[in-house]
Design a protein around this motif. Sequence first.
Motif, short mmCIF file in Angstrom:
data_model
loop_
_atom_site.label_atom_id
_atom_site.label_comp_id
_atom_site.label_asym_id
_atom_site.label_seq_id
_atom_site.Cartn_x
_atom_site.Cartn_y
_atom_site.Cartn_z
N UNK A 6 -2.32 174.39 24.59
CA UNK A 6 -0.89 174.07 24.30
C UNK A 6 -0.75 172.77 23.15
N UNK A 7 0.27 172.97 22.25
CA UNK A 7 0.70 171.82 21.65
C UNK A 7 0.79 170.50 22.19
N UNK A 8 0.57 169.64 21.64
CA UNK A 8 0.98 168.14 21.89
C UNK A 8 2.44 167.96 21.56
N UNK A 9 2.85 167.07 22.34
CA UNK A 9 4.33 166.82 22.25
C UNK A 9 4.73 166.47 20.73
N UNK A 10 3.74 165.70 20.19
CA UNK A 10 3.83 165.32 18.65
C UNK A 10 3.97 166.67 17.82
N UNK A 55 7.16 170.38 14.50
CA UNK A 55 7.61 171.74 14.28
C UNK A 55 8.95 171.74 14.38
N UNK A 56 9.44 171.17 15.37
CA UNK A 56 10.88 171.40 15.71
C UNK A 56 11.75 170.42 14.60
N UNK A 57 11.38 169.36 14.36
CA UNK A 57 11.90 168.43 13.30
C UNK A 57 12.06 169.15 12.02
N UNK A 61 9.95 166.75 20.51
CA UNK A 61 9.07 167.45 21.04
C UNK A 61 9.46 167.63 22.59
N UNK A 62 10.09 166.90 23.16
CA UNK A 62 10.53 167.21 24.59
C UNK A 62 11.81 167.86 24.58
N UNK A 63 12.96 167.25 24.26
CA UNK A 63 14.41 167.69 24.38
C UNK A 63 14.69 169.04 23.54
N UNK A 64 14.56 168.89 22.39
CA UNK A 64 15.06 170.03 21.50
C UNK A 64 14.09 171.18 21.49
N UNK A 65 13.12 171.10 22.30
CA UNK A 65 12.09 172.03 22.68
C UNK A 65 12.45 172.95 23.94
N UNK A 66 13.41 172.25 24.67
CA UNK A 66 13.60 172.90 26.10
C UNK A 66 14.34 174.29 25.74
N UNK A 67 14.03 175.04 26.72
CA UNK A 67 14.60 176.68 26.38
C UNK A 67 16.25 176.69 26.75
N UNK A 68 16.72 175.73 27.73
CA UNK A 68 18.24 175.67 28.16
C UNK A 68 19.32 175.91 27.18
N UNK A 69 19.16 175.60 26.04
CA UNK A 69 20.25 175.59 24.92
C UNK A 69 19.47 176.20 23.48
N UNK A 70 20.17 176.81 22.56
CA UNK A 70 19.63 177.13 21.46
C UNK A 70 19.85 175.96 20.61
N UNK A 71 19.12 176.09 19.31
CA UNK A 71 19.26 174.84 18.47
C UNK A 71 20.86 174.71 17.97
N UNK A 72 21.40 175.57 17.64
CA UNK A 72 22.70 175.58 17.21
C UNK A 72 23.66 175.05 18.31
N UNK A 73 23.54 175.28 19.57
CA UNK A 73 24.63 174.40 20.63
C UNK A 73 23.96 172.97 20.58
N UNK A 74 22.43 172.69 20.41
CA UNK A 74 22.05 171.46 20.63
C UNK A 74 22.69 170.53 19.34
N UNK A 75 22.69 171.12 18.10
CA UNK A 75 23.17 170.29 16.96
C UNK A 75 24.73 170.20 17.03
N UNK A 76 25.51 171.02 17.57
CA UNK A 76 26.89 170.97 17.82
C UNK A 76 27.06 169.70 18.85
N UNK A 77 26.42 169.74 19.95
CA UNK A 77 26.44 168.51 20.95
C UNK A 77 26.27 167.32 20.24
#
Length: 136
Positions: free
Chosen positions: A2-6, A11-13, A45-61
Amino acid sequence: MTQSRYQRGLAQLDRIDGKAGQQVIESLADICPDLGKYTIEFPFGDIYSRPGLDLKSRELATVAALTALGHCQPQLKVHLHAALNVECEVEELKEVILQMAVYAGFPCALNAMFALKEVLDTPLQEEQAAKSELSL
């Protein structure tokens, strides 16, 4: 393995903010590289990578939260860029900012709308708009 948090955060950044996000992290290198590392690991690494919301929803929030705070213009601009990178429409961003006038007040909404205007006027966004027009 598995990938590290970093690694996951980097990758998400890159996916969300691209060059703008990397510049923020690089700007911390000479003053506090640990803050850059923590920014990559926890939010991305932790929050934006969670499956509960897509990236669009996360950015709107995120845009809504930064608008409501009213004193985070540099971060708001980075996340407005990010929102556009993850396929938020300009009209959606305007509506989120307008909605914040009700809960955070007109000064916060005005400042955020002017930040959006500035972001849209930058060459990076003009380049992206031209590319998307070509791909249609």
